[in-house]
Scaffold this motif. Structure first.
Motif: not given
Length: 263
Positions: A116-124
């Motif tokens: 899955c996508e990185m679950l942080n503000k850098r990615a989302i």
């Protein structure tokens, strides 16, 4: 396998296609799941074209596909699988999976939370993330996006749940590196396609390139190719087996030759 017999395992790590929120910024304002954008039509076309390229140019078959639960990755995987499993001789003239007949026995696909996508503000973007941290993915709903007959529902995800929101970037990078090896070790006699996000592709390059590299950009549907030797003595180390110059992956060498550093 005889004592001296060796074989080669191949793993392709691919980024998803063009996502709608990067082309229609207002899409998120009315979206029920603003953190989970679908592909635009051009993204589906790019993914299908990449699948056709795999079928034509890869010197090995893809046996098994693993895919991130995010919709853009599921739709990308669907397009690629349609291209790989097409039985219609006219598929070379088609631009997307619409109307393509497939042989679902040619490969199997499973959803893997570890991709899955990185679950942080850098990615989302923080304003698009769910307020309660629940991204609300279920395996069965994800599987419904994939081509009928290709899903291997007997496969248990390596990661049983998503990472927690605000996952540190370095932790996410370790996750990507780990999941590549874990999945490969689980299916050592099969060639794998992993459909994931830009950071995952970048990690596959920096982890296994012969030179020290810093990946600066991964284009939509860009991919890396890894291979390793499998024998009765075990599995060798993965190596990056492609020229990155025309791969859609931009990078910066981080090792400076001694001669250059003193000039």
């Amino acid at each position: 396998m005889d004592s001296g017999q060796q074989t080669r395992q191949n793993v392709v790590v691919m980024r998803h296609g063009d996502r709608i929120d990067n082309f229609e910024p207002l899409w998120t304002e009315k979206a029920a799941r603003p953190w989970d954008p679908p592909l635009v039509l051009d993204g589906k076309v790019r993914a299908f074209s990449t699948g056709k390229k795999f079928k034509k140019d890869l010197r090995f078959p893809i046996h098994r596909v693993f895919v991130s639960p995010f919709l853009r990755c599921l739709q990308t995987a669907s397009e690629v699988i349609h291209a790989l499993c097409a039985v219609d001789c006219n598929v070379t003239h088609m631009s997307s999976a619409d109307g393509v007949k497939i042989d679902p026995s040619m490969l199997k696909v499973s959803v893997e939370y570890g991709l899955c996508e990185m679950l942080n503000k850098r990615a989302i973007r923080a304003e698009n993330a769910p307020k309660d941290g629940d991204f609300a993915f279920t395996i069965s709903e994800c599987e419904a996006v994939l081509p009928q007959g290709t899903v291997d529902s007997t496969v248990e995800p390596v990661y049983k749940e998503l990472p927690k929101w605000e996952e540190p970037t370095e932790v996410a990078r370790d996750r990507y590196k780990n999941i590549i090896k874990i999945l490969a070790d689980k299916y050592p006699t099969e060639n794998l396609l992993l459909v994931t996000h830009g950071e995952g592709v970048g990690v596959s390059v920096t982890s296994y390139a012969r030179d020290d590299l810093l990946v600066s950009e991964v284009e939509y549907c860009a991919y890396s190719k890894l291979h390793r030797t499998i024998s009765t003595k075990g599995a060798g180390e993965f190596e990056l087996c492609m020229n990155l110059k025309h791969s859609g992956i931009s990078y910066i060498p981080t090792r400076v030759d001694e001669e250059q550093s003193t000039s």
